[in-house]
Design a protein around this motif. Structure first.
Motif, PDB file in Angstrom:
ATOM      1  N   UNK A 280       0.750  -0.909  -0.057  1.00 31.60           N
ATOM      2  CA  UNK A 280      -0.209   0.569  -0.140  1.00 31.60           C
ATOM      3  C   UNK A 280       0.658   1.549  -0.108  1.00 31.60           C
ATOM      4  N   UNK A 281       1.072   2.247  -1.706  1.00 31.30           N
ATOM      5  CA  UNK A 281       1.813   3.065  -1.533  1.00 31.30           C
ATOM      6  C   UNK A 281       1.367   4.321  -1.185  1.00 31.30           C
ATOM      7  N   UNK A 282       1.626   5.260  -0.571  1.00 29.00           N
ATOM      8  CA  UNK A 282       1.180   6.394  -0.233  1.00 29.00           C
ATOM      9  C   UNK A 282       2.110   7.582  -1.849  1.00 29.00           C
ATOM     10  N   UNK A 283       0.783   8.360  -1.909  1.00 28.91           N
ATOM     11  CA  UNK A 283       1.546   9.053  -2.931  1.00 28.91           C
ATOM     12  C   UNK A 283       2.266  10.597  -2.567  1.00 28.91           C
ATOM     13  N   UNK A 284       3.649  10.536  -1.343  1.00 24.52           N
ATOM     14  CA  UNK A 284       4.144  11.114  -0.342  1.00 24.52           C
ATOM     15  C   UNK A 284       3.925  12.278  -1.271  1.00 24.52           C
ATOM     16  N   UNK A 285       4.153  12.928  -2.717  1.00 30.84           N
ATOM     17  CA  UNK A 285       4.497  14.282  -3.297  1.00 30.84           C
ATOM     18  C   UNK A 285       2.785  15.016  -3.516  1.00 30.84           C
ATOM     19  N   UNK A 286       2.460  14.332  -2.890  1.00 30.60           N
ATOM     20  CA  UNK A 286       1.061  15.093  -2.799  1.00 30.60           C
ATOM     21  C   UNK A 286       0.430  15.201  -1.293  1.00 30.60           C
ATOM     22  N   UNK A 287       1.135  14.857  -1.107  1.00 29.43           N
ATOM     23  CA  UNK A 287       0.570  14.971   1.019  1.00 29.43           C
ATOM     24  C   UNK A 287       1.176  15.732   1.581  1.00 29.43           C
ATOM     25  N   UNK A 288       0.457  16.783   1.622  1.00 29.74           N
ATOM     26  CA  UNK A 288       1.448  17.731   2.504  1.00 29.74           C
ATOM     27  C   UNK A 288       1.800  17.828   3.152  1.00 29.74           C
ATOM     28  N   UNK A 289       0.551  17.419   4.809  1.00 29.31           N
ATOM     29  CA  UNK A 289       0.664  17.237   6.088  1.00 29.31           C
ATOM     30  C   UNK A 289      -0.136  15.893   6.205  1.00 29.31           C
ATOM     31  N   UNK A 290       0.415  14.833   6.716  1.00 22.44           N
ATOM     32  CA  UNK A 290      -0.364  13.773   7.423  1.00 22.44           C
ATOM     33  C   UNK A 290      -1.495  14.041   7.981  1.00 22.44           C
ATOM     34  N   UNK A 291      -2.045  12.798   8.934  1.00 24.15           N
ATOM     35  CA  UNK A 291      -3.094  13.325   9.773  1.00 24.15           C
ATOM     36  C   UNK A 291      -2.621  12.990  11.323  1.00 24.15           C
ATOM     37  N   UNK A 292      -1.522  12.737  10.961  1.00 24.15           N
ATOM     38  CA  UNK A 292      -1.289  12.486  12.164  1.00 24.15           C
ATOM     39  C   UNK A 292      -0.174  11.537  12.636  1.00 24.15           C
ATOM     40  N   UNK A 293       0.224  11.071  13.684  1.00 18.85           N
ATOM     41  CA  UNK A 293       1.361   9.452  13.724  1.00 18.85           C
ATOM     42  C   UNK A 293       0.507   9.029  13.797  1.00 18.85           C
ATOM     43  N   UNK A 294      -0.581   9.210  14.571  1.00 26.60           N
ATOM     44  CA  UNK A 294      -1.703   8.218  15.051  1.00 26.60           C
ATOM     45  C   UNK A 294      -2.407   7.699  14.164  1.00 26.60           C
ATOM     46  N   UNK A 295      -2.303   8.232  12.897  1.00 21.92           N
ATOM     47  CA  UNK A 295      -3.402   7.618  12.046  1.00 21.92           C
ATOM     48  C   UNK A 295      -2.788   7.739  10.464  1.00 21.92           C
ATOM     49  N   UNK A 296      -1.728   8.155  10.868  1.00 15.88           N
ATOM     50  CA  UNK A 296      -0.941   7.651   9.650  1.00 15.88           C
ATOM     51  C   UNK A 296      -0.962   8.893   8.310  1.00 15.88           C
TER      52      UNK A 296
END
Ligand code: COA
Length: 296
Positions: A280-296
């Motif tokens: 399961x790979x996230x597109x990190x170049x589109x994710x400018x802020x994570x939801x939080x360490x407990x959510x990913x």
């Protein structure tokens, strides 16, 4: 009894007073005050609302261990469908550390997720946690960081519109995280958010010492900047934390430009439960802020 040698024995080989598996139990809403004491001892930012949200999203996978009549340790695991679960709130009260509670909770949680048919498990590991997770075959995936902006001046002009749940859901379903997190986003959206013409959205929520910016998903840094400026206004007068992956250079650049400073560095780690399952790979170049360490 075989003497315990830290770091030399695998968890299954350790002969030490590990808690009886039966003493691991599900957390419920009445545990929130005690769970807050655990997170306060670790200096974390979550609120009672965060615990309530975790319990609502993962009613069958928020676990705790009681010891001497008090809640001694916790672990939560939100399943994003069968493909991926996210572990968080790995906490042991300082007076109960080094008794194997976190390892016992991890073993129990992974068994539960395996039985539920989950393929992958991920988490954002502090240095204290990473050693434990490596023993359960979690592998390093990427660095993640917490940046903090003290309460202070905010930029004068912003544009944007209030959060539009339907639009945010449709942007979110475009798979930037590698999997739909619709339920989580719906839950987080209740605290505050903004979306921009189908090209991005940002959410925010209160924290105990700082409000949290994120998640923020955008097609480019220009969109992320507009979303950030709206968020800064909406959270004016409060310190703001922003969890990001430093591999997103645009996020790092924006965070620096708007007065955020890095305060913590964690390791995103992944563990496969169903061998051969596609990653399961996230597109990190589109994710400018994570939801939080407990959510990913
Ligand atoms: C990280 C944390 C959750 C670990 O909790 P814990 O219950 O103490 O963890 P465990 O007891 O299972 O394991 C911790 C260590 O004690 C060792 N240990 C386990 N049983 C033991 C025993 N009976 N006697 C001595 N040591 C023991 C483990 O092998 C491990 O050693 P290592 O650090 O060399 O790998 C806890 O320190 C904590 O809450 N830290 C602050 C918050 C945090 O960083 N959480 C992790 C987020 S990802």
């Amino acid at each position: 009894m075989v003497p315990f040698t830290p770091g030399r024995l695998k968890p299954d080989q350790v002969e030490c007073p590990l808690p009886d598996p039966l003493s691991i139990r599900l957390l419920n809403y009445s545990d929130i005050p005690a769970a807050m004491r655990l997170k306060e001892a670790a200096g974390w930012n979550q609120t009672e609302a965060d615990w309530r949200r975790l319990l609502a999203l993962a009613p069958d996978a928020c676990f705790g261990i009681d010891c001497d009549g008090v809640l001694a340790a916790t672990m939560t695991a939100i399943s994003y469908a069968d493909d991926l679960a996210w572990i968080g709130m790995v906490l042991t009260a300082p007076e109960f550390r080094n008794r194997g509670f976190a390892r016992a909770l991890m073993r129990h949680t992974l068994d539960h997720l395996r039985c539920s048919g989950v393929s992958w498990v991920k988490l954002d590991a502090t240095e204290m946690g990473a050693r434990i997770y490596s023993d359960f075959n979690f592998q390093f995936e990427c660095a993640v960081e917490r940046w903090l902006r003290p309460a202070g001046e905010i930029p004068a002009t912003v544009s944007g519109c209030p959060g539009q749940p339907l639009e945010i859901a449709s942007i979110a379903s475009r798979d930037t995280f590698g999997i739909s997190r619709r339920l989580l986003l719906d839950a987080l959206l209740r605290s505050g958010g903004v979306s921009l013409n189908g090209s991005g959205f940002a959410l925010w929520r209160p924290g105990s010492f700082a409000h949290q910016f994120g998640p923020c998903v955008a097609t480019g840094a220009d969109i992320a900047e507009r979303l950030l400026r709206v968020a800064l206004h909406a959270n004016a007068g409060r310190p703001l934390v922003w969890d990001l992956a430093p591999q997103n250079a645009g996020a790092v650049q924006l965070a620096s430009q708007y007065g955020f400073q890095p305060t913590r560095r964690l390791s995103r780690m992944a563990c496969v439960l169903r061998p051969g399952a596609p990653p399961v790979q996230a597109a990190m170049d589109s994710i400018f802020a994570l939801a939080g360490f407990e959510y990913g």
